[in-house]
Motif scaffolding. Structure first.
Motif, PDB file in Angstrom:
ATOM      1  N   ALA A  64       8.822 -38.505  -7.928  1.00 41.33           N
ATOM      2  CA  ALA A  64       9.979 -38.007  -6.924  1.00 41.33           C
ATOM      3  C   ALA A  64       8.869 -37.973  -5.584  1.00 41.33           C
ATOM      4  N   ALA A  65       8.028 -37.398  -4.707  1.00 41.41           N
ATOM      5  CA  ALA A  65       7.814 -37.486  -3.824  1.00 41.41           C
ATOM      6  C   ALA A  65       7.889 -38.155  -3.114  1.00 41.41           C
ATOM      7  N   MET A  66       7.504 -39.299  -2.847  1.00 39.07           N
ATOM      8  CA  MET A  66       7.286 -40.270  -2.310  1.00 39.07           C
ATOM      9  C   MET A  66       8.522 -41.016  -2.086  1.00 39.07           C
ATOM     10  N   MET A  67       9.528 -41.189  -3.165  1.00 42.54           N
ATOM     11  CA  MET A  67      10.844 -41.355  -3.125  1.00 42.54           C
ATOM     12  C   MET A  67      11.642 -40.042  -2.458  1.00 42.54           C
ATOM     13  N   GLY A  68      11.769 -38.848  -2.463  1.00 40.46           N
ATOM     14  CA  GLY A  68      12.073 -37.930  -1.569  1.00 40.46           C
ATOM     15  C   GLY A  68      11.609 -38.690   0.162  1.00 40.46           C
ATOM     16  N   LEU A 127      17.302 -36.553  -4.135  1.00 39.18           N
ATOM     17  CA  LEU A 127      17.212 -36.821  -5.173  1.00 39.18           C
ATOM     18  C   LEU A 127      16.645 -36.159  -6.499  1.00 39.18           C
ATOM     19  N   ALA A 128      17.644 -36.752  -7.605  1.00 37.96           N
ATOM     20  CA  ALA A 128      16.445 -36.011  -8.823  1.00 37.96           C
ATOM     21  C   ALA A 128      16.111 -37.585 -10.117  1.00 37.96           C
ATOM     22  N   VAL A 129      15.061 -37.267 -10.121  1.00 36.15           N
ATOM     23  CA  VAL A 129      14.273 -38.030 -11.872  1.00 36.15           C
ATOM     24  C   VAL A 129      14.628 -37.374 -12.799  1.00 36.15           C
ATOM     25  N   MET A 130      15.049 -38.392 -13.744  1.00 37.91           N
ATOM     26  CA  MET A 130      15.468 -38.177 -15.428  1.00 37.91           C
ATOM     27  C   MET A 130      14.750 -39.351 -15.925  1.00 37.91           C
ATOM     28  N   VAL A 131      13.144 -38.774 -16.996  1.00 31.79           N
ATOM     29  CA  VAL A 131      13.163 -39.621 -17.437  1.00 31.79           C
ATOM     30  C   VAL A 131      12.652 -39.017 -18.573  1.00 31.79           C
ATOM     31  N   LYS A 132      14.058 -40.182 -19.458  1.00 27.98           N
ATOM     32  CA  LYS A 132      14.540 -39.388 -21.515  1.00 27.98           C
ATOM     33  C   LYS A 132      13.556 -40.976 -22.061  1.00 27.98           C
ATOM     34  N   GLY A 133      12.302 -40.206 -22.731  1.00 27.13           N
ATOM     35  CA  GLY A 133      11.838 -41.441 -23.582  1.00 27.13           C
ATOM     36  C   GLY A 133      12.014 -41.058 -25.226  1.00 27.13           C
ATOM     37  N   ASN A 134      11.590 -41.619 -25.361  1.00 25.01           N
ATOM     38  CA  ASN A 134      11.974 -40.458 -27.249  1.00 25.01           C
ATOM     39  C   ASN A 134      10.765 -40.305 -27.824  1.00 25.01           C
ATOM     40  N   GLY A 135      10.224 -39.889 -26.910  1.00 22.86           N
ATOM     41  CA  GLY A 135       8.521 -39.619 -27.262  1.00 22.86           C
ATOM     42  C   GLY A 135       8.194 -37.684 -27.619  1.00 22.86           C
ATOM     43  N   PRO A 136       7.353 -37.476 -27.952  1.00 22.40           N
ATOM     44  CA  PRO A 136       7.563 -35.768 -28.252  1.00 22.40           C
ATOM     45  C   PRO A 136       8.225 -35.323 -27.176  1.00 22.40           C
ATOM     46  N   ILE A 137       7.608 -34.919 -26.153  1.00 26.25           N
ATOM     47  CA  ILE A 137       7.441 -34.501 -25.030  1.00 26.25           C
ATOM     48  C   ILE A 137       9.190 -34.526 -24.135  1.00 26.25           C
ATOM     49  N   GLY A 138       9.964 -35.379 -25.078  1.00 26.74           N
ATOM     50  CA  GLY A 138      11.560 -34.406 -24.692  1.00 26.74           C
ATOM     51  C   GLY A 138      11.720 -35.678 -23.360  1.00 26.74           C
ATOM     52  N   GLN A 139      12.517 -34.835 -22.872  1.00 30.40           N
ATOM     53  CA  GLN A 139      12.606 -35.285 -20.685  1.00 30.40           C
ATOM     54  C   GLN A 139      11.905 -34.184 -19.596  1.00 30.40           C
ATOM     55  N   ILE A 140      11.319 -35.291 -18.674  1.00 26.34           N
ATOM     56  CA  ILE A 140      11.369 -35.138 -18.046  1.00 26.34           C
ATOM     57  C   ILE A 140      11.447 -34.788 -16.570  1.00 26.34           C
ATOM     58  N   THR A 141      11.773 -34.065 -16.053  1.00 27.20           N
ATOM     59  CA  THR A 141      12.700 -33.296 -14.807  1.00 27.20           C
ATOM     60  C   THR A 141      12.772 -33.136 -13.456  1.00 27.20           C
ATOM     61  N   ASN A 175      13.326 -33.608  -2.113  1.00 27.01           N
ATOM     62  CA  ASN A 175      13.792 -33.981  -0.841  1.00 27.01           C
ATOM     63  C   ASN A 175      12.857 -34.545   0.568  1.00 27.01           C
ATOM     64  N   ALA A 176      14.326 -34.236   1.692  1.00 27.68           N
ATOM     65  CA  ALA A 176      13.121 -35.074   2.117  1.00 27.68           C
ATOM     66  C   ALA A 176      12.087 -34.302   3.330  1.00 27.68           C
ATOM     67  N   PHE A 177      12.058 -33.291   2.834  1.00 25.06           N
ATOM     68  CA  PHE A 177      11.165 -32.449   3.474  1.00 25.06           C
ATOM     69  C   PHE A 177       9.556 -31.683   3.129  1.00 25.06           C
ATOM     70  N   GLY A 178       9.535 -32.778   1.151  1.00 25.08           N
ATOM     71  CA  GLY A 178       8.348 -33.137   0.794  1.00 25.08           C
ATOM     72  C   GLY A 178       8.410 -31.805   0.116  1.00 25.08           C
ATOM     73  N   GLU A 179       9.880 -31.143  -0.579  1.00 21.93           N
ATOM     74  CA  GLU A 179       9.370 -29.937  -1.382  1.00 21.93           C
ATOM     75  C   GLU A 179       9.906 -30.685  -3.026  1.00 21.93           C
ATOM     76  N   VAL A 180       9.406 -29.683  -3.919  1.00 21.15           N
ATOM     77  CA  VAL A 180       8.780 -31.030  -5.418  1.00 21.15           C
ATOM     78  C   VAL A 180       9.209 -29.876  -6.187  1.00 21.15           C
ATOM     79  N   ARG A 181       9.925 -30.168  -7.724  1.00 24.18           N
ATOM     80  CA  ARG A 181       9.802 -29.325  -8.545  1.00 24.18           C
ATOM     81  C   ARG A 181       9.939 -29.852 -10.151  1.00 24.18           C
ATOM     82  N   GLY A 182       9.791 -29.407 -11.159  1.00 21.69           N
ATOM     83  CA  GLY A 182       9.401 -30.307 -12.539  1.00 21.69           C
ATOM     84  C   GLY A 182       9.210 -29.374 -13.478  1.00 21.69           C
ATOM     85  N   TYR A 183      10.069 -29.975 -14.289  1.00 20.63           N
ATOM     86  CA  TYR A 183       9.878 -29.637 -15.476  1.00 20.63           C
ATOM     87  C   TYR A 183       9.722 -30.582 -16.699  1.00 20.63           C
ATOM     88  N   VAL A 184       9.195 -29.722 -18.038  1.00 23.33           N
ATOM     89  CA  VAL A 184       9.187 -30.995 -18.940  1.00 23.33           C
ATOM     90  C   VAL A 184       9.891 -30.414 -20.555  1.00 23.33           C
TER      91      VAL A 184
END
Length: 294
Positions: A53-57, A66-80, A84-93
């Protein structure tokens, strides 16, 4: 843990027919691990996602995000992840407390945590009426391959994506980072073959970072004639605030606010992205209820 600051470099090669990004995200991923109390496999999965996400930003401009959502069928659930273009990034699982036995290569089993079925959804707010949306199926769950597939299918740009997170025995993040190499029109078959060979023979991202390579050195390892165009600091930044949470509470409506005042005497709202808790007492809720009524 590496005390060097997280930074991203952007470069080109072969007369602008190759565009490339390389990034170190060690501090970012360790900050997220600390905030969300992620277990090692979850740390690796979240770390790879926020690194992508940082590189895509960095491909965005101005106020775009930009928002990235990885919605797999594994135990971790969704990764969000958001960036942005300023190098600011956040996320959670969804489920931070996932740690699995090592895979057959003796590495953290990210694919086992993410799952091998599901989708990666990318949403870009480009300042238009509607955001741009792209979605591709998960093909491996290791995430590097999955983002490579996203670029090929959704953005019609052949790319190679490398992502890596190395977790210490005490759960802290030793190194984290990645690269994206995008092949633009005009390359000859021989040039494409040479780039594919370089990517295929590259040591792992974590091995390069452990050797102490800076992002620009990582790029030149892949593309010896790379010209570095610019660089960007990468930081964990959450946009939540008490004011924003107040607006969220107003949007609950009068009935729900009255219920919170009568039954709970307070409200606690926790931000998904940074785990900060915002507590509102009875009097503060009453002010918010008055706002909702007006």
């Amino acid at each position: 843990m590496d005390n060097k600051r997280d930074r991203l470099v952007r470069g080109t090669a072969l007369d602008g027919r190759v565009r490339a990004f390389a990034v170190r995200t060690t501090a970012l991923v360790d900050e997220l691990r600390r905030r969300h109390d992620t277990y090692p496999t979850a740390t690796a999965a979240l770390g790879r996602t926020v690194t992508a996400a940082a590189m895509m930003g960095a491909m965005l401009k101005g106020q775009e995000k930009l928002a990235v959502m990885v919605k797999g069928n594994g135990p971790i659930g969704q990764i969000t992840a958001e960036s942005n273009a300023f190098g600011e990034v956040r996320g959670y699982v969804t489920n931070p407390h996932v740690h699995l036995p090592s895979n057959s290569l003796g590495k953290l089993d990210v694919a086992g945590a993410v799952g091998t079925e599901g989708f990666i959804d990318i949403s870009k707010d480009l300042g238009m009426k509607e955001p741009y949306r792209g979605s591709v199926p998960i093909i491996s769950g290791e995430l590097g391959d999955d983002f490579t597939y996203y670029f090929a299918v959704s953005e019609q740009t052949p790319a190679a994506v490398g992502l890596g997170v190395l977790v210490e025995t005490d759960n802290s993040v030793r190194v984290a980072g990645g690269f994206i190499v995008q092949l633009l029109p005009g390359l000859t078959d021989e040039e494409i073959t040479e780039i594919e060979r370089a990517v295929g023979s590259l040591p792992s991202v974590t091995a390069l970072l452990e050797e102490g390579l800076e992002p620009e050195e990582m790029l030149r390892y892949l593309l010896p004639d790379a010209v570095i165009m610019d660089e960007l600091d990468i930081n964990f930044v959450c946009q939540c605030s008490r004011e924003r949470v107040e607006q969220t509470l107003v949007s609950l409506g009068e009935k729900e606010l009255e219920r919170l005042i009568e039954e709970d005497d307070q409200a606690e709202v926790v931000c998904h992205f940074c785990n900060e808790a915002y507590v509102f007492n009875k009097d503060e809720l009453q002010v918010i209820l008055d706002q909702a009524k007006s």
